[in-house]
Design a protein around this motif. Structure first.
Motif, mmCIF file in Angstrom:
data_model
loop_
_atom_site.group_PDB
_atom_site.id
_atom_site.type_symbol
_atom_site.label_atom_id
_atom_site.label_comp_id
_atom_site.label_asym_id
_atom_site.label_seq_id
_atom_site.Cartn_x
_atom_site.Cartn_y
_atom_site.Cartn_z
ATOM 1 N N VAL A 204 0.846 -1.201 0.000
ATOM 2 C CA VAL A 204 0.000 0.000 0.000
ATOM 3 C C VAL A 204 0.877 1.245 0.000
ATOM 4 N N THR A 205 0.301 2.362 -0.351
ATOM 5 C CA THR A 205 1.032 3.628 -0.362
ATOM 6 C C THR A 205 1.344 4.066 1.066
ATOM 7 N N ASP A 206 2.320 4.931 1.200
ATOM 8 C CA ASP A 206 2.662 5.468 2.521
ATOM 9 C C ASP A 206 1.440 6.125 3.156
ATOM 10 N N GLN A 207 0.724 6.892 2.353
ATOM 11 C CA GLN A 207 -0.431 7.623 2.875
ATOM 12 C C GLN A 207 -1.471 6.669 3.450
ATOM 13 N N ALA A 208 -1.757 5.605 2.696
ATOM 14 C CA ALA A 208 -2.735 4.618 3.179
ATOM 15 C C ALA A 208 -2.198 3.892 4.406
ATOM 16 N N TYR A 209 -0.929 3.553 4.385
ATOM 17 C CA TYR A 209 -0.299 2.819 5.489
ATOM 18 C C TYR A 209 -0.389 3.625 6.782
ATOM 19 N N LEU A 210 -0.127 4.909 6.679
ATOM 20 C CA LEU A 210 -0.078 5.761 7.871
ATOM 21 C C LEU A 210 -1.458 6.118 8.409
ATOM 22 N N ASN A 211 -2.465 6.099 7.541
ATOM 23 C CA ASN A 211 -3.754 6.660 7.944
ATOM 24 C C ASN A 211 -4.928 5.696 7.955
ATOM 25 N N GLU A 212 -4.758 4.512 7.376
ATOM 26 C CA GLU A 212 -5.886 3.607 7.262
ATOM 27 C C GLU A 212 -5.672 2.328 8.072
ATOM 28 N N GLU A 213 -6.779 1.674 8.405
ATOM 29 C CA GLU A 213 -6.741 0.366 9.035
ATOM 30 C C GLU A 213 -7.124 -0.683 7.986
ATOM 31 N N PHE A 214 -6.577 -1.887 8.124
ATOM 32 C CA PHE A 214 -6.811 -2.929 7.131
ATOM 33 C C PHE A 214 -7.234 -4.224 7.814
ATOM 34 N N SER A 215 -8.007 -5.010 7.090
ATOM 35 C CA SER A 215 -8.461 -6.292 7.614
ATOM 36 C C SER A 215 -7.593 -7.443 7.111
ATOM 37 N N GLU A 216 -6.493 -7.108 6.473
ATOM 38 C CA GLU A 216 -5.544 -8.083 5.935
ATOM 39 C C GLU A 216 -4.132 -7.557 6.181
ATOM 40 N N PRO A 217 -3.099 -8.420 6.104
ATOM 41 C CA PRO A 217 -1.732 -7.923 6.259
ATOM 42 C C PRO A 217 -1.354 -7.034 5.077
ATOM 43 N N VAL A 218 -0.659 -5.940 5.364
ATOM 44 C CA VAL A 218 -0.201 -5.012 4.316
ATOM 45 C C VAL A 218 1.231 -4.611 4.619
ATOM 46 N N TYR A 219 1.909 -4.081 3.580
ATOM 47 C CA TYR A 219 3.247 -3.540 3.808
ATOM 48 C C TYR A 219 3.459 -2.283 2.986
ATOM 49 N N CYS A 220 4.416 -1.479 3.433
ATOM 50 C CA CYS A 220 4.876 -0.345 2.638
ATOM 51 C C CYS A 220 6.398 -0.338 2.651
ATOM 52 N N THR A 221 6.967 0.220 1.606
ATOM 53 C CA THR A 221 8.425 0.358 1.523
ATOM 54 C C THR A 221 8.773 1.824 1.688
ATOM 55 N N ILE A 222 9.840 2.070 2.425
ATOM 56 C CA ILE A 222 10.262 3.464 2.655
ATOM 57 C C ILE A 222 11.749 3.618 2.377
ATOM 58 N N ASP A 223 12.096 4.737 1.775
ATOM 59 C CA ASP A 223 13.489 5.053 1.480
ATOM 60 C C ASP A 223 13.894 6.282 2.279
ATOM 61 N N VAL A 224 15.108 6.744 2.080
ATOM 62 C CA VAL A 224 15.689 7.764 2.965
ATOM 63 C C VAL A 224 14.844 9.028 3.103
#
Length: 401
Positions: A204-224
């Protein structure tokens, strides 16, 4: 020119090798001016007979070769004077434990090439085991999750035949609705991402990762530039950060507040901000409870990594309140995986991948006049002295640092 595939002598034993028998046979076909010999080994993942079947001499003494090719540090007493050597020397960052090794290399007039500095002209690394560190590290993190929470049991990677067997084990597990954060953008992070994608975990996007709840496992990747920000509030740039990170501070806490499982796959440069400190880990909103620190910088950017773990004993707990090691099953303790030699758990695949890169980039340089400058960039010592590129190590050699 005669190349020798040397026996690994460092303890604990490392079963990896730079060339599999099949890849070495490819090298022989491609370069008729090269000859290859294999030093006998009772620990190598490919048995001596596999090289013999492919037409190579397997000998106890390979000291007549011109170029010695290994993986880990060669013990000082085993170094053959006046030869060219390739291995990971772990000296380019002035590691105290290998200062005497570098001195011995110089004293024995060895021309040293470190795998770690085999690079393109722009400094990007050409070969390494990073992908396999990421693969095994992410798998080990899920293994720890299963053990700690009583969800499932995954076998140790070292007990499995190859990467395909690793994937087969992952197919058997079911994950809860957790949030997973993966740092980095290089080979290590991409290896870890292969595991996440194989498990069909939704990215998922950073925005979704930071602000949303999910009913399944999710991941986001982050760089410097996702986990760091300029102190003055202006927009930063990757090139600026890599050149001089002093104008930046960590912005990782926003991820730490919503993350369950953190996979550290980033490269940490000197002077860069820590991702999270010991004080950060005490913050009441700090949510991370499991870390697979593939990068494994001790007492560094991931505060909970207080020591490396081992393949034999890969997990421990970090108690933020006491800042000490603790039982990873306890509430409030961060479960840690910080094995610093992860590719050793997958020696067959790691060796095959490494040999492919070594044949593509390194062997040709010996026969094309080093037209890309690869050997010149990687040559640390010559004629008993440090080369100009590595002259910064002189104080280290002299014991002044």
């Amino acid at each position: 020119m005669k190349f020798a595939i040397i026996k690994e002598r460092k303890n604990p034993p490392d079963r990896r090798v730079v060339f599999s028998p099949e890849k070495l046979a490819e090298a022989r076909e491609q370069f008729e001016d090269a000859s290859f010999v294999v030093e006998a080994s009772d620990i190598r993942v490919f048995p001596d007979m596999a090289y013999t079947i492919n037409g190579f001499d397997v000998e106890e003494d390979v000291s007549d070769a011109d170029v010695m090719i290994g993986v880990k540090e060669v013990p000082m007493e085993a170094l053959v004077p006046n030869k060219k050597y390739f291995f990971f020397s772990h000296t380019i960052k002035k590691q105290p434990y290998n200062r005497e090794l570098l001195k011995a290399i110089l004293d024995k007039n060895i021309e040293m090439y470190d795998h770690e500095v085999i690079t393109k002209a722009n400094g990007a690394r050409l070969i390494g085991f990073g992908r396999y560190a990421g693969l095994v590290g992410a798998y080990n993190g899920f293994r720890l999750l299963g053990l700690r929470d009583g969800l499932f049991e995954l076998p140790k990677v070292e007990t499995l035949l190859d990467l395909e067997a690793v994937r087969s084990q992952l197919d058997k597990i079911k994950l809860p609705a957790i949030k997973i954060c993966l740092s980095g953008s290089g080979k290590v992070a991409r290896g870890a991402q292969e595991i996440l994608d194989h498990l069909k975990i939704k990215e998922v996007t950073d925005q979704a990762y930071l602000n949303e709840e999910f009913s399944e496992p999710v991941y986001c990747t982050i760089d410097v530039l996702e986990y760091n920000k300029r102190i003055d509030g202006t927009e930063g740039s990757r090139s600026e950060f890599y050149k001089d990170p002093s104008g930046y501070e960590s912005d990782f806490m926003k991820y730490a507040k919503v993350t369950d499982y953190f996979i550290a796959g980033h490269f940490y440069g000197d002077g860069a901000p820590y991702l999270f400190t010991r004080e950060d880990a005490k913050h009441p909103e700090f949510k991370i409870n499991l870390v697979a620190d593939v990068s494994c910088d001790i007492d560094g950017p991931v505060a909970s990594t207080i020591h490396p773990s081992t393949i034999a004993d890969p997990f421990y707990g970090y108690n933020p309140a006491t800042e000490q090691e603790d039982d990873y099953n306890k509430d409030g303790v961060i479960a840690m995986m910080a094995v610093d030699n992860l590719p050793c758990e997958l020696p067959k695949d790691a060796s095959e991948g490494f040999g492919e890169m070594f044949l593509k980039h390194v062997i040709p340089a010996f026969f094309n006049g080093d037209k890309t400058g690869l050997l010149n960039r990687a040559r640390m010592t010559q004629d008993g002295k440090l080369t100009e590129r590595y002259s910064y190590l002189q104080d280290y050699v002299d014991g002044k640092e």
